[in-house]
Design an enzyme around this catalytic site. Structure first.
Site, PDB file in Angstrom:
ATOM      1  N   LYS A 117       0.827  -1.213   0.000  1.00  0.00           N
ATOM      2  CA  LYS A 117       0.000   0.000   0.000  1.00  0.00           C
ATOM      3  C   LYS A 117       0.859   1.261   0.000  1.00  0.00           C
ATOM      4  CE  LYS A 117      -4.393  -1.688   1.512  1.00  0.00           C
ATOM      5  NZ  LYS A 117      -5.569  -1.595   2.349  1.00  0.00           N
ATOM      6  N   LYS A 200      -4.796  -8.585  -6.685  1.00  0.00           N
ATOM      7  CA  LYS A 200      -6.031  -8.838  -5.948  1.00  0.00           C
ATOM      8  C   LYS A 200      -7.151  -7.888  -6.405  1.00  0.00           C
ATOM      9  CE  LYS A 200      -6.579  -7.357  -1.612  1.00  0.00           C
ATOM     10  NZ  LYS A 200      -7.380  -7.203  -0.406  1.00  0.00           N
ATOM     11  N   LYS A 203     -10.909  -2.626  -3.665  1.00  0.00           N
ATOM     12  CA  LYS A 203     -11.764  -1.434  -3.712  1.00  0.00           C
ATOM     13  C   LYS A 203     -11.030  -0.245  -4.297  1.00  0.00           C
ATOM     14  CE  LYS A 203     -13.515  -2.326   0.864  1.00  0.00           C
ATOM     15  NZ  LYS A 203     -12.242  -2.417   1.562  1.00  0.00           N
TER      16      LYS A 203
END
Ligand code: AQP
Length: 337
Positions: A117, A200, A203
């Site tokens: 991230k 993956k 969102k």
């Protein structure tokens, strides 16, 4: 029921960061529904986790309600399970601070999700993002949860939770916290992006075509499947032969998860067929399973005060479990109360 003297209790949650998707449903929500029958379950909308990355305040409130609606529309019963948003139970933050002082820097430095991230930007991300796994440990251990249903992607964080529980019990010579077990179920534990089978489904992926959102209308959903990346080969007889074909593997696995089959069974049914035929069947099954959830979500979201009432009721029930446990922790730590 008990596990080593602890009541069998499940905790799980999802971040209200918008765009609840098919991966969240298959990897989490639908399993939560099954667990309600066997365990006492707490299902949390983890809004404190969400703000580790910037969330527009107006969007956060709407996304929190959207997440709650997605849980309920997927079959979580707020009268049976405890459904609430994290920030309404201050004890999560209090226990997380204590765990910030238990977890070691080296442990957090090994967390791959932080690296993913933060990317190359790790000097600029919030410190909250770095200590996110300590808050996750607090979420779980605040209720002495014994089981946590998670997608593959959360396994490392759960290991850290176990390490924190053990170190706390060891350092303070107590056995307050249980040994938490992951529940990783069947097909669908790791749904990948429709644009890149190695990434993956997420969102926050900027490409809308990378995921099926739970609030996509049927036309959008059909378009997304049509555009989903595939390869030029036909479907093989066994799932093993899909090795090296991540996009095909992902679509087969989505079909299998929704049909309640294994990937092998899906391959047997579609052996020798091209993606044109397969995508038609896949679209049908996705529409069949997702459209009723979308419809129910929209109905729930049309009445925000009803969702807020459910969240308040859940928070009250959560606080009733959390407070005595936090008091026990405070006493062990040596806080004057
Ligand atoms: N692609 C996935 N496949 C299977 N399970 C998944 N989950 C998330 N993505 C997939 C599971 O859903 C639950 C809630 O996850 P989350 O929303 O709190 O966090 P996340 O894993 O960070 O989800 P995203 O979509 O990747 O969000 P962003 O982009 O905001 O970081 C968890 O049980 C998770 O395993």
């Amino acid at each position: 029921m008990s596990t080593g003297g602890f009541k069998n209790r499940v905790f799980s949650g999802a971040q209200p960061s918008g765009n609840m998707h098919l991966g969240n449903y298959l990897g989490a929500f639908r399993n939560w529904v099954l667990l309600q029958e066997e365990y006492e379950c707490l299902y949390c909308v983890v809004d404190m986790h969400a703000i580790t990355q910037w969330q527009d305040p107006a969007d956060l409130a709407a996304s929190t309600r959207e997440a709650a609606a997605a849980y309920i529309a997927s079959g979580v019963d707020p009268k049976v399970s405890i459904l609430y948003n994290q920030s309404q139970v201050a004890a999560h933050a209090e226990l997380a601070w204590i765990f910030n002082c238990v977890a070691r820097l080296g442990w957090l430095n090994r967390m791959t999700q932080f690296k993913d991230k933060a990317g190359k930007n790790s000097e600029q991300v919030s410190t909250g993002l770095f200590v996110y796994p300590n808050l996750m440990a607090a979420d779980i251990l605040l209720y002495k949860a014994t089981h946590v249903p998670v997608g593959e992607d959360q396994k490392q964080h759960l290991e850290l939770t176990r390490d924190i529980a053990q170190k706390f019990n060891h350092d303070f010579e107590c056995d307050i916290f249980p040994d938490v077990q992951p529940i990783i179920q069947g097909e669908g534990t790791r749904i990948m992006s429709l644009r890149d089978g190695l990434k993956k489904m997420s969102k926050s992926d900027p490409s809308h075509y990378s995921r099926i959102n739970l609030n996509d209308d049927t036309d959008t959903l059909m378009k997304k499947i049509r555009k989903a990346k595939t390869d030029a080969e036909l479907l093989p007889a066994t799932a093993k032969e899909l090795a090296g074909r991540p996009e095909a593997q992902n679509l087969v696995s989505i079909f299998a998860a929704l049909a309640g089959q294994t990937s092998d069974q899906v391959c047997t049914s579609f052996e020798g067929k091209g993606f044109g035929d397969f995508k038609k069947a896949l679209t049908e099954i996705i529409v069949d399973k997702v459209a009723p959830i979308t419809e129910e979500m929209l109905k729930l979201q049309a009445d925000p005060s009803y969702i807020d009432e459910i969240l308040r009721f859940g928070a009250e029930r959560a606080r009733a479990i959390a407070e005595p446990i936090l008091n026990e922790v405070k006493q062990v730590v040596g806080y004057i109360r």
